[in-house]
Design a protein around this motif. Structure first.
Motif, mmCIF file in Angstrom:
data_model
loop_
_atom_site.group_PDB
_atom_site.id
_atom_site.type_symbol
_atom_site.label_atom_id
_atom_site.label_comp_id
_atom_site.label_asym_id
_atom_site.label_seq_id
_atom_site.Cartn_x
_atom_site.Cartn_y
_atom_site.Cartn_z
ATOM 1 N N ASP A 83 -4.935 2.358 8.051
ATOM 2 C CA ASP A 83 -4.284 3.349 8.917
ATOM 3 C C ASP A 83 -5.188 3.856 10.027
ATOM 4 O OD1 ASP A 83 -5.828 4.420 6.850
ATOM 5 O OD2 ASP A 83 -4.797 6.331 6.883
ATOM 6 N N ARG B 232 4.073 2.868 10.441
ATOM 7 C CA ARG B 232 5.323 2.610 9.721
ATOM 8 C C ARG B 232 5.536 1.112 9.517
ATOM 9 N NH1 ARG B 232 9.770 0.693 11.455
ATOM 10 N NH2 ARG B 232 9.215 1.005 13.655
ATOM 11 N N ALA C 20 3.003 -0.242 6.955
ATOM 12 C CA ALA C 20 3.352 0.231 5.611
ATOM 13 C C ALA C 20 4.607 -0.451 5.086
ATOM 14 C CB ALA C 20 3.545 1.742 5.624
ATOM 15 N N ASN C 21 5.601 -0.644 5.945
ATOM 16 C CA ASN C 21 6.824 -1.326 5.517
ATOM 17 C C ASN C 21 6.530 -2.751 5.070
ATOM 18 O OD1 ASN C 21 8.455 0.870 5.979
ATOM 19 N ND2 ASN C 21 9.243 0.155 7.942
ATOM 20 N N ASN D 114 5.011 -2.551 1.628
ATOM 21 C CA ASN D 114 6.031 -2.218 0.628
ATOM 22 C C ASN D 114 6.917 -3.415 0.299
ATOM 23 O OD1 ASN D 114 5.184 0.449 0.392
ATOM 24 N ND2 ASN D 114 6.551 1.169 2.013
ATOM 25 N N ASP E 44 2.639 8.756 2.860
ATOM 26 C CA ASP E 44 4.044 9.104 3.093
ATOM 27 C C ASP E 44 4.890 7.839 3.154
ATOM 28 O OD1 ASP E 44 3.647 11.823 3.201
ATOM 29 O OD2 ASP E 44 3.356 11.863 5.370
ATOM 30 N N TYR E 45 4.248 6.732 3.506
ATOM 31 C CA TYR E 45 4.952 5.459 3.687
ATOM 32 C C TYR E 45 4.704 4.489 2.533
ATOM 33 C CZ TYR E 45 5.449 7.132 8.492
ATOM 34 O OH TYR E 45 5.745 7.876 9.612
#
Length: 255
Positions: free
Chosen positions: A177, A186, A189-190, A193, A213-214
């Motif tokens: 990050d 975002r 992180a996506n 995930n 948060d992500y």
């Protein structure tokens, strides 16, 4: 039954004779996301460097077991082929080496290590298209030399693209990050995930709660002056965001 992927016991490591890690204990099971937080100089990047076999660091005590094998006895390239991936805090440029050739060589080296058939040029390009979409990466970037002329955010996105291509069992994200704006954060992180399965695990190393948060961690550890001084659930990251790290001196002194 828990499927232990990585087990670290009493790990001590130094660089140039200075001890940085002073007795790390950590167990990571398949399917888990672990966040390691801590202030500058606490040993976070040293831990990631030791796990991937950076020769600048010397392990003086302790054991690291990966998939039941002695990780510390493995050469750095074999650690990678065995499924350990490190996303660098500061990815380097490799002028003159195309992303396509670089990634195909890496993917096939891993497949050869596992005794699998090498991927053909046609199937490789198809794989690249699929993984590129996963991390929302522009096709123009994958057509260039590795990281050459990339912005900071594009380099970090490229790291996650490489992670998607290699499909590691254990991913270590070392301050991925750092320097990212909200949109890039975002997207990165996506991608992380989407790559999570019950068979792999991720260690996220970060200063800040915002990444979490992500990427939702199962466990949060605080590394402070070379030791893990506190372990809890995701709520610990929020507590650190509110209090900072100074209060941890009492936790460490109590060990």
């Amino acid at each position: 039954m828990e499927n232990i992927l990585l087990e670290i016991k009493n790990l001590h490591a130094s660089i140039d004779g200075k001890e940085i890690l002073k007795g790390i204990d950590l167990t990571v099971n398949a399917g888990e996301v672990h966040a390691i937080m801590g202030p500058n100089g606490s040993g976070k990047s040293t831990l990631s460097s030791v796990l991937v076999g950076n020769p600048a660091f010397t392990v003086t005590e302790g054991t690291v077991t990966y998939k039941g094998a002695d990780l510390l006895a493995m050469a750095p390239e074999d650690r990678s082929r065995a499924g350990i991936f490190l996303s660098f805090q500061y990815p380097v440029e490799i002028p003159g080496v195309s992303m396509v050739n670089f990634m195909r060589a890496a993917v096939n080296a891993h497949r050869e290590y596992r005794g699998e058939e090498l991927v053909s040029a046609t199937n490789f390009l198809k794989m690249m298209r699929e993984k590129r979409e996963l991390v929302e990466m522009d096709s123009k970037l994958t057509g260039r030399s590795v990281n050459e002329g990339f912005s900071g955010g594009e380099k970090k996105r490229n790291e996650i693209f490489q992670m998607a291509m290699l499909n590691p069992s254990l991913s270590i994200l070392d301050e991925t990050d750092s320097g990212l704006d909200i949109d890039a954060l975002r997207i990165v992180a996506n991608g992380v995930n989407k790559l999570k399965t019950s068979e792999n695990a991720t260690i996220v190393i970060t200063h800040y709660q915002r990444l979490l948060d992500y990427i939702k961690p199962d466990v949060v550890h605080v590394l402070y002056k070379g030791r893990i001084v506190k372990t809890a659930g995701p709520e610990l990251a929020l507590e650190l965001e509110q209090k900072g790290y100074d209060w941890l001196k009492e936790e460490r002194d109590g060990l």
